[in-house]
Design an enzyme around this catalytic site. Structure first.
Site, PDB file in Angstrom:
ATOM      1  N   ASP A  75      -7.841  -1.252   8.370  1.00  0.00           N
ATOM      2  CA  ASP A  75      -8.518  -2.256   7.549  1.00  0.00           C
ATOM      3  C   ASP A  75      -9.652  -2.897   8.352  1.00  0.00           C
ATOM      4  O   ASP A  75      -9.494  -3.980   8.922  1.00  0.00           O
ATOM      5  CB  ASP A  75      -7.540  -3.343   7.101  1.00  0.00           C
TER       6      ASP A  75
ATOM      7  N   ASP B   9      -1.039  -1.272  -5.332  1.00  0.00           N
ATOM      8  CA  ASP B   9      -0.668  -2.427  -4.512  1.00  0.00           C
ATOM      9  C   ASP B   9       0.456  -3.159  -5.232  1.00  0.00           C
ATOM     10  O   ASP B   9       0.257  -3.705  -6.325  1.00  0.00           O
ATOM     11  CB  ASP B   9      -1.867  -3.364  -4.333  1.00  0.00           C
TER      12      ASP B   9
END
Length: 597
Positions: A452, A294
């Site tokens: 998600d 990330d």
């Protein structure tokens, strides 16, 4: 030539000489009766159908475009494995496919890289056009024109007989053929060219080189007849006994080959049997372990790798600074050396204001691709946008910048959710969404959709319109069911669509892979959400990457043994050196799970 055979069910066969169940013949079809499960040495059981109304992994659908069929475009779109035993002439076949709406469905199925095997005319129809009674436009999936053999060089036309083929790349279904000969009967053929060379898996020479087979991903097609290849066998007696014409006999042999390929010890042309068996049972692929980074800017403007706890990337300190776990290029290089099968970059702050101006992230990709020789995936902000000067950029332009900088795949998140919602509402593929645009140009293998979802517990699965599951661990108030609500904008906004519905929709829109996260498990280190991953990996035919929750090597083994996930992704445990990638792979190997070492 008539081209119709409906294999509605499978007759029981025996390895000890039992005769076939009787079958009825009409002018247009052979209808095999008595549906029996076909037991085979491998763990999976198959049955052969012309309709995919009850499609699941155990059904092989035969595309029947003849006059006597009841097949619909939905049968093709719902198929798990599709075989197109094309016989007859090019023009009539295309005419039927177009009139019945099967051509569009067939193209959509193949473009989604779903398991397909075309035979003879089933290969030719994939090309742009044919000179047979033409020119006649084909499906246009493979560049090239199907032309007649040139008899001026002394070759007799049609080409009938057994010939050796030359493999040009890994063909998968032809791996066992070796120097054996295969059986051809055709007057028209496709010629290799620069435009179609990436499709060609084998060639044959009959006066000149022609394409004997093609392969791209899960899509296969052969010019020869596998059901006849390998010499004579006792099935000729069946043809004589029941007075079948050539078309019916060819399709009967193909059917018989499918059945034989599910048994051990049956007499069938060995070459053809190996082709069909390879199609039904592809080589097991090694499971993949993926390292995820990330990437975002910290409060000082530096590009760093961070990791969230249920998507919160800030330390729980007075300073509340962004968690810093290292530099992206350095970590990517280290993970490559450690044995990661892929590296995924998620640009969690990038491209929000000016995607093409996010030079630091593009530079990260360029440097990483110079020293990291495994596939690189990058995601974050891939969408249409208009900059401050009023210039419009398409999502395709944004993705192209990523690809030019070294990405092998791009990952789409929120934009795919919006596209799926619109598609489910209108049932229309506009071709304008980022998912559709990019997969059309770069292929669906280059497009990953990141999902998600957040778990929403239910007492009764009928409380919502979305697909729910009975959960392994009940909710806080004893709830036994849950549905998985999709979110956008980094998990901050819930949407009226479930993970199951989203996964099915994006597969139809052109996604080649799904990265399946779970907000509830993110950063917890207690294992992947097996209920969620099983739900999605069973629902789609494209690969699913399990993400969120890994905390120990046992969690990787669990997700591969209990679900159909193709890969497992982790971040924090690798960044913090709690669990080395090599330890994960060694444990998987010890558990009998194939990995690349």
């Amino acid at each position: 030539m008539e081209a119709a055979a409906v294999f509605a069910s499978a007759p029981p066969l025996s390895t000890k000489g039992q005769s076939y169940s009787s079958f009825s013949r009409s002018s247009h079809c052979l209808q095999f009766l008595q549906l029996n499960p076909l037991k085979c040495k491998p763990s999976r059981t198959f049955s052969v159908h012309a309709s995919a109304s009850a499609a699941d992994d155990s059904v092989v659908t035969l595309l029947d475009y003849g006059a006597g069929n009841v097949q619909t475009p939905e049968d093709i779109l719902h198929a798990k494995r599709l075989i197109f035993p094309g016989v007859g002439a090019f023009a009539p076949a295309m005419d039927v496919l177009n009139k019945k709406g099967l051509a569009e469905a067939l193209c959509a199925y193949i473009q989604q890289d779903r398991p397909f095997l075309g035979i003879c005319l089933g290969l030719q129809l994939l090309f742009d056009s044919s000179e047979e009674n033409g020119p006649v436009k084909g499906l246009g999936l493979i560049p090239g024109v199907v032309g007649r053999f040139d008899s001026s060089n002394g070759c007799r036309v049609p080409h009938i007989g057994w010939n050796a083929i030359k493999l040009t790349k890994d063909s998968e279904i032809l791996d066992d053929i070796g120097s054996s000969h295969v059986y051809f009967v055709h007057s028209y053929r496709a010629i290799p060219s620069e435009d179609n060379k990436e499709w060609i898996s084998s060639t044959c020479n009959y006066g000149d080189n022609f394409i004997a087979s093609v392969r791209r991903g899960n899509v296969h097609a052969v010019q020869f007849h596998p059901e006849k290849s390998g010499g004579k066998n006792s099935l000729h007696a069946v043809k004589k006994r029941d007075k079948m014409n050539s078309t019916s006999y060819s399709l009967f042999l193909l059917y018989h080959g499918l059945v034989c390929s599910l048994y051990s010890g049956l007499s069938f042309a060995e070459v053809g049997l190996s082709v069909l068996r390879r199609f039904l049972y592809p080589k097991s692929e090694a499971t993949k372990v993926i390292a995820c980074l990330d990437v975002r800017t910290n409060d000082n403007g530096d590009l760093i790798v961070t990791k969230g706890d249920q998507y919160d990337v800030r330390e729980q300190t007075a300073e509340n600074e962004v968690r810093n776990l290292g530099k992206p290029v350095d970590l990517a290089g280290q993970y490559y050396k450690d044995g990661a099968d892929e590296v995924s970059f998620l640009n969690i702050t990038g491209f929000r204001d000016f995607p093409l101006g996010d030079l630091p992230m593009l530079q990260v990709l360029r440097y990483a691709s110079e020293n990291c020789f495994v596939p690189l995936t990058v995601g974050g902000g891939i969408r249409d946008f208009t900059d401050g000067n009023g210039r419009h950029y398409s999502s395709l332009e944004v993705a192209s910048e990523y690809f030019r900088s070294g990405a092998d795949k791009i990952s789409i998140g929120s934009d795919a959710v919006y596209a799926a919602e619109e598609y489910l509402k209108t049932k229309v593929k506009t071709g304008k969404s980022s998912l559709e645009q990019i997969s059309r140009v770069y292929g669906n293998q280059a497009v990953v959709v990141s999902i998600d979802p957040r778990r929403v517990y239910l007492r009764d699965p009928n409380e919502v319109e979305f697909k729910s599951v009975k959960v392994t661990n009940p909710g806080p108030h004893g709830e036994e069911y849950a549905w998985y609500q999709c979110t956008v904008n980094g998990g901050r906004e819930g949407r009226p669509i479930g993970a199951y519905e989203l996964a099915k929709a994006v597969e139809e829109l052109g996604a080649g892979e799904i990265l399946l996260n779970c907000i509830d498990c993110d950063g917890q280190g207690k294992g992947f959400d097996i209920d969620l991953i099983k739900l999605i990996s069973d629902a789609v035919s494209i690969p699913v990457i399990a993400s969120s929750g890994a905390g120990a090597v046992e969690h990787f083994s669990e997700v591969f043994s209990k679900t159909n996930a193709s890969a497992a992704l982790a971040a924090g445990i690798f960044h913090r050196k709690e669990v080395p990638i090599q330890s994960v792979k060694e444990y998987l190997l010890k558990e009998g799970i194939e990995v690349r070492m």
